[in-house]
Design a protein around this motif. Structure first.
Motif, mmCIF file in Angstrom:
data_model
loop_
_atom_site.group_PDB
_atom_site.id
_atom_site.type_symbol
_atom_site.label_atom_id
_atom_site.label_comp_id
_atom_site.label_asym_id
_atom_site.label_seq_id
_atom_site.Cartn_x
_atom_site.Cartn_y
_atom_site.Cartn_z
ATOM 1 N N GLY A 347 0.367 -0.664 0.071
ATOM 2 C CA GLY A 347 -0.026 0.067 0.140
ATOM 3 C C GLY A 347 1.229 0.778 0.242
ATOM 4 O O GLY A 347 0.862 2.397 -0.396
ATOM 5 N N LEU A 348 1.763 1.308 1.041
ATOM 6 C CA LEU A 348 2.501 2.272 0.917
ATOM 7 C C LEU A 348 3.086 2.581 -0.974
ATOM 8 O O LEU A 348 3.562 4.056 -1.238
ATOM 9 N N GLY A 349 3.266 1.685 -1.471
ATOM 10 C CA GLY A 349 4.272 1.718 -3.344
ATOM 11 C C GLY A 349 3.687 2.975 -3.863
ATOM 12 O O GLY A 349 3.280 3.453 -4.723
ATOM 13 N N LEU A 350 1.503 2.748 -3.279
ATOM 14 C CA LEU A 350 0.295 3.639 -4.081
ATOM 15 C C LEU A 350 0.492 5.089 -4.038
ATOM 16 O O LEU A 350 -0.048 5.858 -4.544
ATOM 17 N N GLY A 351 1.739 5.598 -2.658
ATOM 18 C CA GLY A 351 1.690 6.992 -3.077
ATOM 19 C C GLY A 351 2.854 7.536 -1.495
ATOM 20 O O GLY A 351 1.816 6.444 -0.824
ATOM 21 N N GLY A 357 8.078 17.827 0.122
ATOM 22 C CA GLY A 357 7.603 17.739 -1.063
ATOM 23 C C GLY A 357 7.362 16.721 -2.302
ATOM 24 O O GLY A 357 6.692 17.205 -3.071
ATOM 25 N N GLN A 358 7.649 15.650 -2.445
ATOM 26 C CA GLN A 358 7.882 15.233 -3.149
ATOM 27 C C GLN A 358 6.920 13.546 -3.001
ATOM 28 O O GLN A 358 6.489 13.685 -2.301
ATOM 29 N N ALA A 365 8.787 5.036 -3.321
ATOM 30 C CA ALA A 365 8.341 5.032 -2.054
ATOM 31 C C ALA A 365 8.402 4.900 -1.055
ATOM 32 O O ALA A 365 9.471 5.112 0.122
ATOM 33 N N PHE A 366 8.518 3.377 -1.102
ATOM 34 C CA PHE A 366 9.297 2.058 0.033
ATOM 35 C C PHE A 366 10.620 2.734 0.939
ATOM 36 O O PHE A 366 11.202 2.754 1.774
#
Length: 580
Positions: A347-351, A357-358, A365-366
């Motif tokens: 789920g963290l990879g979804l955003g 600010g990136q 993301a992970f």
């Protein structure tokens, strides 16, 4: 690998295990007998010993054993890869954790609801009982101090959670009054209570409460003091007044959270962006043995034995319910841990929004969040990964981010508060058992025992003063020992259960193998930590850790000598079994 497939296979596996291995343990090993009179009926007092419907007790037991454990452990151990995390949570829960919880409950049910530590006197000897109770007291001291601080930090992190979490108190008291004084339908009214609490979640989103500094004290210090006072009051109240009905509501809250995450996993069906296996993360300790220490509550945790034999055994109405309460609750907690692994590993990879600010997705993301052991080890980092990943899953079917964050914030604080409540109440029982053992009955009453339980935790928290720095340093002073002490406690609880089965001439291999495994893993981890504490000049941790390690060796040696007598056919030793 698609995370939905992994989660689905694990859930099916847990259901199969409950109806096969769990049933085998109940019938053949623990020999559950629904006709036996349980302590809740034999010793009913309306305060601690209360016969309770299994659905209500399931909610109380589950939320008591869960807390933040099944969240923070997997959320950091995934740094070694999602495969070892999933395997340990799956097989560890079925063959170790659920057996440990179930066994602790059954043995206590047959011994007037006494704790596994106190039972050591009859099964082993008085010396072992004292050693065991001291280890339990030490663990609960850390839990009470640290969880009071954790809740304070969470209130500071998620001010939207303050109103809904505190609204649970009057809602739960009202639910308890309706169920026990008016005989109201517990299912209907508990659902209405849950709806009322979620209404306050919306209120909290629009009216977040940020604690101001009071008398020059940091808001986190103020919240910690409030939580210690609350823990004292909650511990001395009858269990049906607050603890049980509130945990029943929290049990419903868990099912809502699970459904929200499962729906998110189905809709988004994200693939794992965490590595399958990473044996050398930057700055991390070795995966073996620390995987089995860091992931505790999702697989096996010594704290569970204290809940099973401390509070749940005093409320279980019939032995028939013990499989659902003991074995089933552990599998449900493991299912939560699987969803945590999905949330942080996929789920963290979804955003993810970074501090500069990136907006990152996928593996980036992970790896940004888990760049090193240090970056992933803090409380904020652990919970942040879970909350962000969960919010992403919920966003996949339209739940606004602010509502999702509030729901998960309330979920986290509610479960942390349950751990604090239960730990304080169990510590009260432990103090009472020690007081009775050492002929000090004046200290065994509810009020004096609770004063000792909360007072010692307050001393640990504030021995350096009432500043935020002193609080964190004081409360967290012994926290690096908690993981190994907690898992040591699991090994020792399995030891007590194994001795009980051996004395009853029942096959003890099903608890004996998990016991040996946990003794080996925790002993290995403790030696590693002692070397690190010594090399780093951390003398308090080194001395306390060494004392606990020596107590463990002493207990195991005493047990070995007694087991030799049992299997050698010593009639005197076998006769002692009947006292437990």
């Amino acid at each position: 690998m698609n995370s939905l497939v992994i989660a689905g296979l694990c859930f099916v596996g847990y259901i199969v295990a409950y109806h096969t291995y769990g049933k085998f343990l109940a019938k053949k090993i623990f020999q559950v007998d629904e006709n036996k009179v349980c302590p809740s009926c034999e010793l009913e007092d309306g305060k601690d010993f209360v016969p309770t419907k299994k659905e209500v007790l399931f909610g109380h037991h589950f939320t008591s054993i869960a807390g933040l454990g099944p969240i923070v452990g997997p959320a950091i151990a995934i740094i070694w890869g999602w495969v070892p995390a999933v395997l340990w949570v799956f097989f560890g829960a079925i063959f170790m954790g659920a057996v440990h919880d179930f066994g602790s409950l059954v043995v206590s049910l047959r011994n007037q609801g006494r704790s596994v530590g106190d039972l050591a006197a009859g099964l082993l000897n008085n010396r072992v009982r004292s050693l065991f109770l001291i280890i339990i007291f030490f663990e609960l001291l850390i839990v009470i101090a640290v969880f009071a601080l954790i809740i304070a930090i969470l209130f500071n992190m998620y001010p939207a959670a303050v109103i809904p979490v505190w609204s649970e108190v009057p809602i739960a008291i009202g639910l308890g009054w309706l169920m026990y004084k008016k005989g109201a339908n517990h299912t209907v009214w508990s659902i209405l209570a849950l709806i009322a609490m979620y209404a306050f979640v919306v209120v909290g989103v629009y009216l977040p409460f940020k604690m101001p500094a009071i008398a020059g004290m940091n808001p986190i210090v103020v919240w910690t003091l409030i939580m210690l006072v609350y823990a004292f009051i909650a511990s001395i109240l009858p269990v049906t007044t607050l603890l049980q009905p509130r945990d029943y509501i929290n049990g419903h809250q868990l099912f809502v959270a699970l459904i929200l995450l499962v729906v998110g996993a189905v809709v988004a069906h994200p693939t794992f962006v965490a590595p399958a296996l990473d044996l050398d993360p930057q700055g991390a300790p070795p995966m073996l043995p620390f995987l089995f220490v860091i992931i505790a509550c999702g697989a096996i945790s010594g704290f569970h034995s204290l809940v099973s034999s401390g509070t749940s055994a005093k409320q279980c109405e019939t032995e028939r319910d013990s499989r659902m309460i003991g074995y089933g609750s552990m599998l449900m907690e493991a299912a939560l841990s699987i969803l945590v692994i999905v949330a942080v590993g996929a789920g963290l990879g979804l955003g993810k929004h970074t501090a500069d600010g990136q907006f990152l997705t996928g593996t980036a993301a992970f790896t940004t969040h888990y760049a090193s052991w240090a970056s992933a080890a803090g409380l904020g980092a652990k919970l942040g990964a879970f909350v962000e990943g969960s919010a992403n899953l919920m966003a996949s079917y339209g739940i606004p981010a602010n509502i999702a964050l509030a729901i998960m914030g309330v979920f986290l604080v509610s479960f942390a508060a349950t751990t604090l409540d239960s730990a304080t109440r169990i510590q009260r029982y432990v103090v009472g058992e020690l007081a009775q053992a050492y002929k000090m009955p004046a200290l065994s009453g509810a009020v004096p025992a609770t004063l000792i339980a909360v007072g010692t935790a307050a001393i640990l928290c504030f021995n350096g003063g009432f500043s935020i720095g002193a609080l964190k340093k004081g409360a967290l002073a012994l926290w690096p020992l908690f993981g190994t002490v907690n898992q040591l406690l699991a090994a020792l609880a399995l030891l007590i259960i194994t001795v009980y089965l051996a004395r009853k001439k029942v096959k003890a291999i099903y608890t004996g193998i998990p016991m040996v495994f946990m003794i080996a893993m925790t002993g290995w981890a403790m030696v590693f930590n002692l070397q690190k504490f010594y090399a780093g000049g951390k003398w308090l941790l080194f001395i306390v850790g060494l004392i606990v390690f020596v107590l463990e060796i002493w207990m195991i040696a005493e047990t070995y000598l007694i087991m030799k007598k049992v299997y050698g056919g010593d009639e005197d030793a076998h006769g002692a079994a009947n006292s437990a």
